[in-house]
Structure formats: C-alpha cells, structure tokens
Design a protein around this motif. Sequence first.
Motif, PDB file in Angstrom:
ATOM      1  N   VAL A  32       0.651  -1.148   0.132  1.00  0.00           N
ATOM      2  CA  VAL A  32      -0.005   0.058   0.058  1.00  0.00           C
ATOM      3  C   VAL A  32       0.913   1.445  -0.085  1.00  0.00           C
ATOM      4  N   ARG A  33       2.145   1.307   0.846  1.00  0.00           N
ATOM      5  CA  ARG A  33       2.856   2.568   0.790  1.00  0.00           C
ATOM      6  C   ARG A  33       3.227   2.809  -0.380  1.00  0.00           C
ATOM      7  N   ALA A  34       3.975   1.766  -0.993  1.00  0.00           N
ATOM      8  CA  ALA A  34       4.543   1.874  -2.553  1.00  0.00           C
ATOM      9  C   ALA A  34       3.440   2.424  -3.523  1.00  0.00           C
ATOM     10  N   LYS A  35       2.474   1.886  -3.499  1.00  0.00           N
ATOM     11  CA  LYS A  35       1.319   2.064  -4.761  1.00  0.00           C
ATOM     12  C   LYS A  35       0.653   3.269  -4.482  1.00  0.00           C
ATOM     13  N   TYR A  36       0.052   3.559  -3.161  1.00  0.00           N
ATOM     14  CA  TYR A  36      -0.778   4.688  -2.950  1.00  0.00           C
ATOM     15  C   TYR A  36      -0.074   5.771  -1.874  1.00  0.00           C
ATOM     16  N   GLY A  37       0.962   5.617  -1.335  1.00  0.00           N
ATOM     17  CA  GLY A  37       1.628   6.475  -0.549  1.00  0.00           C
ATOM     18  C   GLY A  37       0.943   6.430   1.115  1.00  0.00           C
ATOM     19  N   CYS A  38       0.102   5.428   1.383  1.00  0.00           N
ATOM     20  CA  CYS A  38      -0.798   5.347   2.499  1.00  0.00           C
ATOM     21  C   CYS A  38       0.109   4.329   3.441  1.00  0.00           C
ATOM     22  N   THR A  39      -0.302   4.280   4.784  1.00  0.00           N
ATOM     23  CA  THR A  39       0.289   3.424   5.847  1.00  0.00           C
ATOM     24  C   THR A  39      -0.749   2.686   6.414  1.00  0.00           C
ATOM     25  N   ILE A  40      -0.736   1.447   6.511  1.00  0.00           N
ATOM     26  CA  ILE A  40      -1.711   0.716   7.358  1.00  0.00           C
ATOM     27  C   ILE A  40      -1.123   0.648   9.004  1.00  0.00           C
ATOM     28  N   LEU A  41      -1.809   1.365   9.647  1.00  0.00           N
ATOM     29  CA  LEU A  41      -1.382   1.656  11.252  1.00  0.00           C
ATOM     30  C   LEU A  41      -1.624   0.248  11.725  1.00  0.00           C
ATOM     31  N   ALA A  42      -2.909  -0.448  11.669  1.00  0.00           N
ATOM     32  CA  ALA A  42      -3.432  -1.479  12.436  1.00  0.00           C
ATOM     33  C   ALA A  42      -4.505  -2.263  11.861  1.00  0.00           C
ATOM     34  N   ILE A  43      -4.594  -3.464  12.051  1.00  0.00           N
ATOM     35  CA  ILE A  43      -5.743  -4.265  11.538  1.00  0.00           C
ATOM     36  C   ILE A  43      -6.630  -4.758  12.820  1.00  0.00           C
ATOM     37  N   LYS A  44      -7.975  -4.414  12.592  1.00  0.00           N
ATOM     38  CA  LYS A  44      -8.846  -4.951  13.487  1.00  0.00           C
ATOM     39  C   LYS A  44      -9.525  -5.925  13.097  1.00  0.00           C
ATOM     40  N   HIS A  45      -9.794  -7.243  13.918  1.00  0.00           N
ATOM     41  CA  HIS A  45     -10.286  -8.276  13.697  1.00  0.00           C
ATOM     42  C   HIS A  45     -10.948  -8.712  14.857  1.00  0.00           C
ATOM     43  N   SER A  46     -11.751  -9.935  14.808  1.00  0.00           N
ATOM     44  CA  SER A  46     -12.583 -10.460  15.984  1.00  0.00           C
ATOM     45  C   SER A  46     -11.649 -10.717  17.136  1.00  0.00           C
ATOM     46  N   LYS A  47     -10.455 -11.231  17.134  1.00  0.00           N
ATOM     47  CA  LYS A  47      -9.796 -11.216  18.494  1.00  0.00           C
ATOM     48  C   LYS A  47      -9.199 -10.011  18.959  1.00  0.00           C
ATOM     49  N   GLY A  48      -9.210  -9.058  18.215  1.00  0.00           N
ATOM     50  CA  GLY A  48      -8.849  -7.660  19.009  1.00  0.00           C
ATOM     51  C   GLY A  48      -8.011  -7.058  17.850  1.00  0.00           C
ATOM     52  N   VAL A  49      -7.174  -6.106  18.218  1.00  0.00           N
ATOM     53  CA  VAL A  49      -6.387  -5.322  17.292  1.00  0.00           C
ATOM     54  C   VAL A  49      -4.897  -5.426  17.211  1.00  0.00           C
ATOM     55  N   ASN A  50      -4.399  -5.628  15.845  1.00  0.00           N
ATOM     56  CA  ASN A  50      -3.022  -5.879  15.696  1.00  0.00           C
ATOM     57  C   ASN A  50      -2.228  -4.561  15.285  1.00  0.00           C
ATOM     58  N   VAL A  51      -1.834  -3.654  16.262  1.00  0.00           N
ATOM     59  CA  VAL A  51      -0.868  -2.624  15.937  1.00  0.00           C
ATOM     60  C   VAL A  51       0.189  -2.771  15.282  1.00  0.00           C
ATOM     61  N   THR A  52       0.637  -1.991  14.409  1.00  0.00           N
ATOM     62  CA  THR A  52       1.873  -1.974  13.545  1.00  0.00           C
ATOM     63  C   THR A  52       1.902  -3.431  13.011  1.00  0.00           C
ATOM     64  N   PRO A  53       1.221  -4.059  12.108  1.00  0.00           N
ATOM     65  CA  PRO A  53       1.354  -5.545  11.624  1.00  0.00           C
ATOM     66  C   PRO A  53       2.217  -5.687  11.084  1.00  0.00           C
ATOM     67  N   ASN A  54       2.999  -6.904  10.910  1.00  0.00           N
ATOM     68  CA  ASN A  54       4.302  -7.111  10.040  1.00  0.00           C
ATOM     69  C   ASN A  54       3.676  -7.216   8.704  1.00  0.00           C
ATOM     70  N   ALA A  55       4.755  -7.313   7.883  1.00  0.00           N
ATOM     71  CA  ALA A  55       4.657  -7.171   6.210  1.00  0.00           C
ATOM     72  C   ALA A  55       3.742  -8.653   5.929  1.00  0.00           C
ATOM     73  N   ASP A  56       4.137  -9.777   6.519  1.00  0.00           N
ATOM     74  CA  ASP A  56       3.410 -11.003   6.571  1.00  0.00           C
ATOM     75  C   ASP A  56       2.213 -11.323   7.132  1.00  0.00           C
ATOM     76  N   GLU A  57       1.637 -10.289   7.494  1.00  0.00           N
ATOM     77  CA  GLU A  57       0.245 -10.282   8.032  1.00  0.00           C
ATOM     78  C   GLU A  57      -0.907 -10.667   6.821  1.00  0.00           C
ATOM     79  N   THR A  58      -1.503 -11.821   7.052  1.00  0.00           N
ATOM     80  CA  THR A  58      -2.535 -11.728   5.973  1.00  0.00           C
ATOM     81  C   THR A  58      -3.976 -11.309   6.300  1.00  0.00           C
ATOM     82  N   ILE A  59      -4.503 -10.602   5.182  1.00  0.00           N
ATOM     83  CA  ILE A  59      -5.814 -10.147   5.535  1.00  0.00           C
ATOM     84  C   ILE A  59      -6.704 -10.975   5.382  1.00  0.00           C
ATOM     85  N   LYS A  60      -7.809 -11.140   6.483  1.00  0.00           N
ATOM     86  CA  LYS A  60      -8.975 -12.063   6.686  1.00  0.00           C
ATOM     87  C   LYS A  60     -10.130 -11.267   6.331  1.00  0.00           C
TER      88      LYS A  60
END
Length: 218
Positions: A168-196
């Motif tokens: 996302v950063r290279a293509k759109y200049g944005c940064t994903i700060l966190a991923i919110k899912h059913s089990k909680g919030v993953n702040v500053t997720p790793n690059a290998d984090e898979t979107i569910k």
Amino acid sequence: MRKQFAVIGLGRFGSSVCHELNEMNHEVLAIDNDEQKVDKLSKHATQAIVADGTDEKMLKNIGIRNFDHVIIAIGEDIQASILCTLILKEMNIKQVWVKAQNDYHHKVLDKIGADKIFHPEHDMGQRIAEFLTSEKVIDYIDLSEDFSIIEIIATKKVIGKTLAEMDVRAKYGCTILAIKHSKGVNVTPNADETIKEGDLLVVIGHKNDLKRFQRDGI
C-alpha cells in the motif's frame, strides 16, 4: 489516567463533551450562565455551576486555573468566545480548546493563542460525506487540512493477501497502522500479516492518496 476538564458553554456541543468526559471517568467542571442548562448537566459532571465565562474574577474564584484543559463551547456569541479565550490564555491555562463558528472566528482564535480549534458542524459534515460516498469506510478522523485516518473494511479484492503483497505504501503512499479483527487489534502489523474476511484496516495518509486507495486498492 483521570484528568481535569472544564467546559464553558453547555449547548449541544458542550453538553455532549461533558457527557463523554464524564462517561470516561474524568473530572468535569460544567459552566454556563443559563441556570436551566447547568441543572440539566449536573448529573453528568463532577460539578456544574452558573457563571459567566467572560467574567475574569468569577473564573479565578471558581479555580479555573487548577484545570489543565478548558473547552470553550460558547454558542453563537463570538465576542464572548474570543474574550473568554483571551482571559484563559492570560491566566496561562495549559490547553484552551475552542469551538469556532466560522473562518473569521477561527483566525481570531488562532491569533490570540487558542491551542486547538473545533468546527463541529464542518467536521461532522466531512465524516457523513465519507460514509455516504464510500460503502467501505467505517470511520474517519480528520487530522489536518491534508491528512486523515480512515477505518476501512477489507473487501474480497484483498482477502488472503499479505500486507507485503498489497504494498500500500509504495502504490498509494498510505500506511496501514493497524488491523482490527474479531480477536482484537494488531497494531503495527508485520509485512507477512494476511488479511482475513471481516478485517478492518486503519490507514493513514494524504486525503488524495486515501481516495485512490479506496477506489483502486481495496
């Protein structure tokens, strides 16, 4: 940490601020020159008093200088709002936050040292516009004239991809700060984090870049 706030002006905006701060268990002093408004807010503040926000002697007597944060939510009376702001800044209140009625009001408040200036109607209008124009956007925070944070739902287009694959950063200049899912919030997720499925992405960026990401990236 429990903080001390004073709110001057108990119209719709000021009352709402008092309610929320009280719910968050902060100490709240509610002030207005209308006795009915003060009575109405008495159950939603630590203390609610009838006072004139432009009366310097009165403000000193009620101990306004003991509060690190004072929110001026005076309604249509721009002159009273400006005078109250000036008095509080001269008292060296650490944080004076003020509701502005228009651009002229904003400029004057900025000149006399208001620490933060709100435009509730304008800000809410932006939030509603974001919801109306994008089915993907769940929440929206305006950081400045140019930058925002959005909470956006992951679509089929990105489910199963890692953050590295989305790039996302290279293509759109944005940064994903966190991923919110059913089990909680993953702040500053790793690059290998898979979107569910069902994930919410918290993304920061320039407004134009965020719009491109909403349109083409997700």
